[in-house]
Design a protein around this motif. Structure first.
Motif, short mmCIF file in Angstrom:
data_model
loop_
_atom_site.label_atom_id
_atom_site.label_comp_id
_atom_site.label_asym_id
_atom_site.label_seq_id
_atom_site.Cartn_x
_atom_site.Cartn_y
_atom_site.Cartn_z
N THR A 236 0.83 -1.20 0.00
CA THR A 236 0.00 0.00 0.00
C THR A 236 0.86 1.25 0.00
O THR A 236 2.03 1.21 0.40
CB THR A 236 -0.90 0.04 1.25
N TYR A 237 0.28 2.36 -0.45
CA TYR A 237 0.93 3.66 -0.32
C TYR A 237 -0.13 4.66 0.11
O TYR A 237 -1.32 4.38 0.05
CB TYR A 237 1.63 4.08 -1.62
N ASP A 238 0.31 5.81 0.60
CA ASP A 238 -0.60 6.86 1.04
C ASP A 238 -0.79 7.83 -0.12
O ASP A 238 0.19 8.35 -0.65
CB ASP A 238 -0.02 7.58 2.26
N TRP A 239 -2.04 8.07 -0.51
CA TRP A 239 -2.32 9.00 -1.61
C TRP A 239 -1.72 10.36 -1.36
O TRP A 239 -1.46 11.11 -2.30
CB TRP A 239 -3.82 9.12 -1.83
N ALA A 240 -1.47 10.71 -0.09
CA ALA A 240 -0.84 12.00 0.23
C ALA A 240 0.53 12.12 -0.42
O ALA A 240 1.02 13.22 -0.62
CB ALA A 240 -0.70 12.16 1.74
N MET A 241 1.14 11.00 -0.82
CA MET A 241 2.48 11.01 -1.41
C MET A 241 2.50 11.52 -2.84
O MET A 241 3.57 11.82 -3.37
CB MET A 241 3.08 9.61 -1.37
N GLU A 242 1.33 11.61 -3.50
CA GLU A 242 1.32 12.04 -4.90
C GLU A 242 0.16 12.93 -5.30
O GLU A 242 0.16 13.47 -6.39
CB GLU A 242 1.39 10.83 -5.86
N GLU A 243 -0.80 13.12 -4.45
CA GLU A 243 -2.00 13.84 -4.88
C GLU A 243 -2.01 15.29 -4.39
O GLU A 243 -1.75 15.55 -3.22
CB GLU A 243 -3.25 13.12 -4.34
N ASN A 244 -2.32 16.21 -5.31
CA ASN A 244 -2.45 17.63 -4.99
C ASN A 244 -3.59 18.20 -5.81
O ASN A 244 -3.38 18.89 -6.80
CB ASN A 244 -1.16 18.39 -5.30
N GLN A 245 -4.80 17.86 -5.42
CA GLN A 245 -5.98 18.36 -6.13
C GLN A 245 -7.15 18.41 -5.17
O GLN A 245 -7.10 17.82 -4.10
CB GLN A 245 -6.30 17.51 -7.36
N ARG A 246 -8.18 19.12 -5.57
CA ARG A 246 -9.37 19.20 -4.73
C ARG A 246 -10.07 17.85 -4.77
O ARG A 246 -10.58 17.45 -5.81
CB ARG A 246 -10.30 20.28 -5.22
N ALA A 247 -10.05 17.18 -3.66
CA ALA A 247 -10.69 15.87 -3.56
C ALA A 247 -10.99 15.60 -2.09
O ALA A 247 -10.31 16.11 -1.20
CB ALA A 247 -9.77 14.79 -4.12
N ARG A 248 -11.99 14.79 -1.87
CA ARG A 248 -12.35 14.39 -0.51
C ARG A 248 -12.94 12.99 -0.63
O ARG A 248 -13.91 12.78 -1.34
CB ARG A 248 -13.37 15.37 0.06
N THR A 249 -12.33 12.04 0.08
CA THR A 249 -12.74 10.64 -0.01
C THR A 249 -12.74 10.03 1.38
O THR A 249 -11.81 10.25 2.15
CB THR A 249 -11.74 9.85 -0.89
N ARG A 250 -13.76 9.23 1.66
CA ARG A 250 -13.77 8.50 2.94
C ARG A 250 -12.75 7.37 2.84
O ARG A 250 -12.71 6.64 1.86
CB ARG A 250 -15.16 7.92 3.21
N CYS A 251 -11.92 7.26 3.86
CA CYS A 251 -10.88 6.23 3.87
C CYS A 251 -11.45 4.94 4.44
O CYS A 251 -12.17 4.95 5.44
CB CYS A 251 -9.69 6.68 4.70
N ARG A 252 -11.09 3.82 3.80
CA ARG A 252 -11.53 2.50 4.26
C ARG A 252 -10.34 1.58 4.56
O ARG A 252 -10.47 0.38 4.53
CB ARG A 252 -12.42 1.86 3.20
N CYS A 253 -9.17 2.18 4.81
CA CYS A 253 -7.97 1.35 4.95
C CYS A 253 -7.98 0.50 6.22
O CYS A 253 -7.37 -0.56 6.25
CB CYS A 253 -6.70 2.20 4.87
N GLY A 254 -8.65 0.98 7.30
CA GLY A 254 -8.72 0.21 8.53
C GLY A 254 -7.45 0.24 9.36
O GLY A 254 -7.33 -0.48 10.35
N ALA A 255 -6.48 1.06 8.98
CA ALA A 255 -5.22 1.14 9.72
C ALA A 255 -5.43 1.80 11.08
O ALA A 255 -6.35 2.59 11.27
CB ALA A 255 -4.19 1.93 8.92
N ARG A 256 -4.55 1.49 12.01
CA ARG A 256 -4.61 2.08 13.35
C ARG A 256 -4.58 3.61 13.28
O ARG A 256 -5.29 4.28 14.02
CB ARG A 256 -3.43 1.55 14.16
#
Length: 169
Positions: A111-131
């Motif tokens: 897995t990777y974190d979208w924060a590592m490559e994304e720079n645009q207006r977006a909002r998404t509910r996360c379902r990763c389940g990580a701590r």
């Protein structure tokens, strides 16, 4: 279209995060290349036109510039199947190379974190389940100081440049 590369140490399988994911077949060492994104390079207008057909098979490589499939027929050769996690085991080197952030055991989902490559207006509910799950992902999460510290050296190079520029101000 240039195909994406997935290491022979990986396999695609069912994911508890989202649909199918990429998994380690055997141990992957920290810093090892796991995948390289291939595809067409296109602008935000083109992405808006094709997004419904290609799902999330693209990544952002600069402001308003993306790389990925242009048609559903190209997805099998293009999609990496690397899902998002707020506790990722992969980072980005350069613009399109995914590397191991740490040693990864066989059978772990990659897995990777979208924060590592994304720079645009977006909002998404996360379902990763990580701590450390953030619950909601935005296209501007790269601006969060704790993520900048955690992922230093593993953001897409265009975001690394933005982070350096902002720190000089």
């Amino acid at each position: 279209m240039p195909a994406s590369y997935r290491s022979p140490k990986t396999r695609i399988g069912p994911s508890s995060i989202e649909g199918r994911g990429l998994f380690a077949r055997r141990r992957i060492h920290k810093g090892e290349i796991v995948a390289i994104k291939g595809g067409h390079v296109y602008d935000a207008r083109t992405l808006a036109r094709v997004k419904a057909r290609i799902a999330a098979s693209y990544i952002q490589i600069a402001d308003g510039v993306f790389i990925g499939a242009l048609t559903a027929a190209k997805l099998p050769r293009n999609k990496l199947f690397i899902n998002h996690s707020c506790e990722p085991n992969l980072g980005i080197r350069g613009q399109i190379v995914f590397v191991a952030l740490r040693d990864i055991a066989a059978r772990e989902e990659l897995t990777y974190d979208w924060a590592m490559e994304e720079n645009q207006r977006a909002r998404t509910r996360c379902r990763c389940g990580a701590r450390r799950c953030r619950g909601v992902l935005t296209g501007r999460d790269w601006t969060i100081p704790r993520l900048q510290r955690r992922y230093r050296g593993y953001f897409s190079s265009y975001l690394e440049d933005k982070i350096r520029a902002a720190s000089r101000r």
